[in-house]
Design a protein around this motif. Structure first.
Motif, short mmCIF file in Angstrom:
data_model
loop_
_atom_site.label_atom_id
_atom_site.label_comp_id
_atom_site.label_asym_id
_atom_site.label_seq_id
_atom_site.Cartn_x
_atom_site.Cartn_y
_atom_site.Cartn_z
N ALA A 143 1.38 -1.02 0.03
CA ALA A 143 -0.23 0.27 -0.20
C ALA A 143 0.86 1.52 0.60
O ALA A 143 0.29 2.24 -0.72
CB ALA A 143 -0.41 0.04 1.48
N SER A 144 2.44 1.14 0.45
CA SER A 144 3.03 2.34 1.03
C SER A 144 3.84 2.66 -0.32
O SER A 144 4.27 3.34 -0.18
CB SER A 144 3.81 2.50 2.25
OG SER A 144 4.57 1.08 1.98
N THR A 145 4.13 1.53 -1.35
CA THR A 145 4.89 1.74 -2.12
C THR A 145 3.97 1.63 -3.79
O THR A 145 4.66 2.48 -5.32
CB THR A 145 5.67 0.97 -2.75
OG1 THR A 145 4.83 -0.60 -2.72
CG2 THR A 145 6.64 0.86 -1.33
N ILE A 146 2.68 1.41 -3.85
CA ILE A 146 1.83 1.27 -5.83
C ILE A 146 2.34 2.62 -6.33
O ILE A 146 2.52 2.22 -7.53
CB ILE A 146 0.51 0.91 -4.74
CG1 ILE A 146 0.23 0.40 -4.45
CG2 ILE A 146 -0.44 1.96 -6.27
CD1 ILE A 146 -1.39 0.13 -3.97
N HIS A 147 2.32 3.80 -5.54
CA HIS A 147 2.64 5.08 -6.42
C HIS A 147 4.23 5.22 -6.87
O HIS A 147 4.59 6.05 -6.99
CB HIS A 147 1.79 6.01 -6.66
CG HIS A 147 -0.11 5.92 -5.97
ND1 HIS A 147 -0.34 4.93 -7.53
CD2 HIS A 147 -0.43 5.59 -5.22
CE1 HIS A 147 -1.57 4.83 -7.06
NE2 HIS A 147 -1.84 5.40 -5.65
N ARG A 148 5.21 4.33 -6.10
CA ARG A 148 6.71 5.34 -6.58
C ARG A 148 7.06 4.13 -7.40
O ARG A 148 8.20 4.13 -6.60
CB ARG A 148 6.83 4.95 -4.91
CG ARG A 148 5.78 5.88 -3.76
CD ARG A 148 6.44 5.20 -2.37
NE ARG A 148 7.26 6.21 -1.82
CZ ARG A 148 7.71 5.62 -0.79
NH1 ARG A 148 7.45 4.27 -0.17
NH2 ARG A 148 9.47 5.65 -0.60
N ALA A 280 -4.65 -4.31 5.70
CA ALA A 280 -3.20 -3.42 6.24
C ALA A 280 -3.38 -2.92 4.24
O ALA A 280 -3.49 -1.17 3.63
CB ALA A 280 -2.84 -4.33 5.66
N LEU A 281 -3.88 -3.53 2.41
CA LEU A 281 -4.28 -2.37 1.91
C LEU A 281 -5.25 -1.54 1.93
O LEU A 281 -5.07 -0.46 1.53
CB LEU A 281 -5.04 -3.37 0.38
CG LEU A 281 -3.77 -4.56 0.14
CD1 LEU A 281 -4.21 -5.28 -1.02
CD2 LEU A 281 -2.34 -3.64 -0.28
N ALA A 282 -6.46 -1.12 2.71
CA ALA A 282 -7.76 -0.80 2.55
C ALA A 282 -7.09 0.32 3.67
O ALA A 282 -7.43 1.94 3.29
CB ALA A 282 -8.34 -1.79 2.88
N ASP A 283 -6.51 0.28 4.39
CA ASP A 283 -5.65 1.01 5.53
C ASP A 283 -4.76 1.78 5.21
O ASP A 283 -4.71 3.31 5.46
CB ASP A 283 -5.60 0.57 6.99
CG ASP A 283 -6.07 -0.10 7.70
OD1 ASP A 283 -7.34 0.35 7.56
OD2 ASP A 283 -5.49 -1.43 8.84
N GLY A 284 -3.85 1.69 4.29
CA GLY A 284 -3.19 2.11 3.22
C GLY A 284 -3.54 2.98 1.89
O GLY A 284 -3.21 3.69 1.07
N GLY A 285 -4.80 2.72 2.30
CA GLY A 285 -6.09 3.80 1.02
C GLY A 285 -5.44 3.05 -1.30
O GLY A 285 -5.93 3.65 -1.31
N ALA A 286 -5.25 1.16 -0.30
CA ALA A 286 -5.03 0.96 -1.74
C ALA A 286 -6.12 0.67 -2.25
O ALA A 286 -6.34 -0.86 -3.10
CB ALA A 286 -4.16 0.13 -1.32
N HIS A 287 -7.63 0.52 -1.97
CA HIS A 287 -8.84 0.50 -2.64
C HIS A 287 -8.68 -0.10 -4.03
O HIS A 287 -9.77 -1.22 -4.50
CB HIS A 287 -9.95 1.72 -2.61
CG HIS A 287 -9.77 1.87 -1.19
ND1 HIS A 287 -10.27 1.01 -0.24
CD2 HIS A 287 -9.41 2.85 -0.36
CE1 HIS A 287 -10.43 1.28 1.10
NE2 HIS A 287 -9.42 3.38 0.47
N GLN A 288 -8.41 0.79 -5.23
CA GLN A 288 -8.20 0.18 -6.35
C GLN A 288 -7.53 -1.17 -6.45
O GLN A 288 -8.30 -1.96 -8.07
CB GLN A 288 -7.07 0.97 -7.08
CG GLN A 288 -5.85 0.61 -6.88
CD GLN A 288 -4.77 1.98 -6.04
OE1 GLN A 288 -6.15 1.63 -5.05
NE2 GLN A 288 -3.90 2.35 -6.18
#
Length: 389
Positions: A143-148, A280-288
């Protein structure tokens, strides 16, 4: 004696780097080999605490290139991964990298049991909790690295050198060509029927879009530390930016790279781990990712399974020790069965699934040890018996 002890030259280089960071001379007062005998990892005690680092650090040194699993690209990948993963809070931090010397310093996560320690223990509650904590840590990493991706590529590019050698799950259609050839040679069901579908799958895996993140790719239980603050992930030498389903499916298989000992998990533990990963994905905003989760998981499981099936020639050898034969064939059949269950919830993998179903039947018919004796549970869950494959 570890296979890769610190040399005097590297020890001096480490002290020089730490002294520059501290602004005063720093000496190493103790050394503790960490991990298995072939792991070039050492915990170093220092004569003074360094701000934001502490009084201990962990040194990783480069294995000799050509001696099995090793070479410059592995350490470079770990350095880039730890820099990218820093915001996740589930890894050590990179302190210093000397690429020419083949030395990397990391913050010390401390002395903790590994996930393997509890899986091989006698406490099923602790073992189940360890799996859930691992899943949560992997979810936080993703979740913390999806856009990086660009940031990770920048860290790799800083080395201006090879960062790809030995990377796992980075194969293309040539791997499927090898599988087709092996099936033809061994008289197993033809893999050609799944070629078009696998080609599309491999294309998706190289362009995973919202399903791309920093992936560990070697989540065997010795690479997970169970700390008071939750699980922490170590050994990112095989990591890369790509399809996060590759990591997620490790919760179901477990563990694709692990063979000593081979063990499975109760269905309830797998379900709890999967739920923790998704939370953990949801908490990290990785809803996609969650919107496409069944497909992401099945695609990742398929990619990992292709890596396993590429060993068909090894699996077929008649000169294997009985224990190796049973494990290799049994692991292949078990992963096929697990994948078939995951694929039922996804689209576009019907031809691959049909071929795999025929392959498992052929393997069991030719090699009875692919199914008997049945797969064992990890020792911590031994009281629950065995699982039928």
């Amino acid at each position: 004696m570890p296979a890769y002890p610190l040399t005097d030259v590297r020890r001096d280089q480490i002290c020089s780097a730490l002294s520059r960071l501290a602004g005063r001379p720093v000496r190493v007062t103790s050394e503790q080999h960490v991990g298995h005998d072939w792991a070039p990892v050492t915990r170093l005690g220092l004569d003074r605490a360094i701000p934001e680092i502490g009084a201990t650090v962990v040194a990783k040194t480069r294995r000799v290139e050509g001696e099995g699993h090793g070479g410059p690209a592995f350490l470079r990948r770990e350095a880039a991964a730890l820099r990218t993963a820093a915001p996740s809070g589930v890894t050590a931090r990179t302190i210093h990298v000397d690429d020419a010397a083949g030395v990397m310093l990391q913050t010390d996560l401390g002395e903790w049991p590994t996930l393997q320690d509890v899986l091989l223990g006698e406490d099923p509650v602790a073992a189940a909790r360890g799996m859930v904590e691992m899943a949560a840590a992997v979810g936080r990493l993703h979740a913390s690295t999806i856009h990086r991706r660009a940031e990770h590529q920048k860290h790799l590019a800083a080395f201006s050198a090879d960062v790809e050698t030995g990377q796992v799950y980075a194969f293309g259609r040539e791997r499927w060509d090898e599988i087709e050839q092996a099936c033809a040679e061994l008289g197993l069901p033809s893999a050609k029927r799944a070629r078009e579908e696998v080609t599309r799958l491999l294309a998706r895996s190289t362009r995973p879009g919202p399903s791309a993140a920093l992936t560990h790719r070697d989540l065997n239980p010795t690479n997970v530390l169970l700390t008071d603050a939750g699980a922490r992930l170590v050994d990112f030498e095989g990591s890369g930016f790509g399809h996060l389903g590759i990591d997620a499916c490790f919760l179901y298989y477990p563990f694709p790279h692990h063979s000593s000992p081979w063990g499975l998990l109760p269905d309830g533990v797998v379900g709890s781990a999967d739920a923790a990963y998704r939370a953990a994905l949801a908490d990290g905003g990785a809803h996609q990712v969650l919107d496409l989760y069944d497909q992401v998981l099945a695609d990742g499981a398929a990619i990992v399974l292709i890596g396993r099936i590429s060993r068909l020639r090894l699996v077929s050898r008649p000169d294997q020790a009985p224990q190796d034969s049973w494990r290799r064939r049994g692991q292949t059949v078990q992963q096929i069965r697990t994948f078939l269950q995951l694929a039922e919830r996804a689209d576009g993998l019907g031809a691959f699934s049909d071929w795999l179903s025929a392959l498992q039947d052929a393997m069991i018919a030719r090699w009875p040890d692919a199914f008997d004796p049945p797969a064992p549970l990890f020792p911590a869950f031994a009281a629950e018996g065995t699982l039928s494959r």
